[in-house]
Enzyme design. Sequence first.
Site, mmCIF file in Angstrom:
data_model
loop_
_atom_site.group_PDB
_atom_site.id
_atom_site.type_symbol
_atom_site.label_atom_id
_atom_site.label_comp_id
_atom_site.label_asym_id
_atom_site.label_seq_id
_atom_site.Cartn_x
_atom_site.Cartn_y
_atom_site.Cartn_z
ATOM 1 N N GLU A 146 0.857 -1.190 0.000
ATOM 2 C CA GLU A 146 0.000 0.000 0.000
ATOM 3 C C GLU A 146 0.886 1.231 0.000
ATOM 4 O OE1 GLU A 146 -3.081 0.100 2.978
ATOM 5 O OE2 GLU A 146 -3.056 2.298 3.056
ATOM 6 N N GLU A 151 -2.951 11.647 3.098
ATOM 7 C CA GLU A 151 -3.964 11.387 4.116
ATOM 8 C C GLU A 151 -3.969 12.583 5.053
ATOM 9 O OE1 GLU A 151 -4.543 6.905 5.317
ATOM 10 O OE2 GLU A 151 -2.414 7.385 5.432
#
Length: 449
Positions: A146, A151
Amino acid sequence: MNLVRFASSALLASLFGAVCAPSPAAAQTLVWQDEFNGPAIDRNRWTYDVGDGCQIGLCGWGNSELQYYTSRPENARIENGRLVIEARREAFGSRGFTSARLKTEGRLHFKYGTLEARIKVPDLRNGLWPAYWMLGTVGNWPARGEIDLMEMGSAAAIGAGLTNRRVGAAVHWDYRGSQADYGRDYDSASDLAGGFHVYRMTWDPQFIRVSVDGRQFFEFAISDIEGASLHEFHQQHFLLLNLAVGGSYTGILSNAGISAPLPGRMEIDYIRLYQNPGSELYTGAEAPAGKFGVYTERGDMNARLNYGRDAELYLWNNLTPIAAPAYEGSQSMAFRANAGAWYGLGVYTGYRNLSRFGNGRLKFHMRTTATNSFKIGLNSSFGDSWIVFAPGGQQYGLVRDGRWHEVSIPFSAFHDLDLRALKQMFMLAADPPGSNVDVFVDNVYYQDY
């Protein structure tokens, strides 16, 4: 995020580069883009994750998230040349919030390149969690890898009073059987919410680097593939965009704890991918129409799987091959399952685009005398989709008399099926039978009518 424990500090030093200004990118070619100028979201480029995750065994999507993802225009749409992902406070399904998560799985996968997006996030205070990220196409998390490019809304940022100013990037992978994580944050001098900012990743065989508005704040060395177990970052990934509500990243796990103004809109002006010669790019070419052979030796197929090259038959549990004549050709799936244990098998193919077969059928021949329930399934970007064959229920042409019968299942009977991104084109599974079971399957193919 906490760094996983490694054997030595020398290994850590080899993995994590210094934060510095990005070097000028080498000349690259624009190979994929979405400017979001059309009237609607391009379903040839994007698909959705829908639900609260419970349908795939990951309630809260594995992160204790509070929203229900939908594919409704209320939650995802094109507006004024931008992709809008909107989180709303409303009861829907099992949740008190809705939002959307879009992904390019089965539509765009790539290895190495420069990826750039111009994104605006809403006021996140507190509980909204926008994300622009990537997942690998091979294996199960974390072994698929990932890469988080952006974010915001973390619990640490909330605690520091930097909710709208702190942006993070991270990577997650499998290191010798354990989850490994590495992340870095950037604290902007002014709010990042409410205005557009450019988030860029450069990915090559040596490094993954991330910047915001031209300032690099994340660097991760990936060249020590064997020593640091970094195979995940040398395989193709696909993109995801979502706006989550609450969850472990935010530290807010109850509906009452969400104080961010809602509806909240994450807007994406564009996404552009540049690659060098030799980089890998997959855009999901369609298979020929007509008949597609999954497990058959018939000569009238327009295309077929080639076992040992682009497909494998996996026996998951409690199946022993037995000798038996095939329905056609020289080979068939002929197995015995012992009483008291579940049994199952699957045909794994990687990604296949069979979207032309949406109005068609899965066909195969089967013979058995077993009266127990079993199910036939397909696996796509939406997860598993199963048809149950219960005694007294719909049999789709199967008669359990020990003779060969054609089974014909319309693809419309499957739920949550993405024929553009099939990964397992035939699965069979059953709960533990009360007595030994013999199962024979042959002549498996897809027909587009």
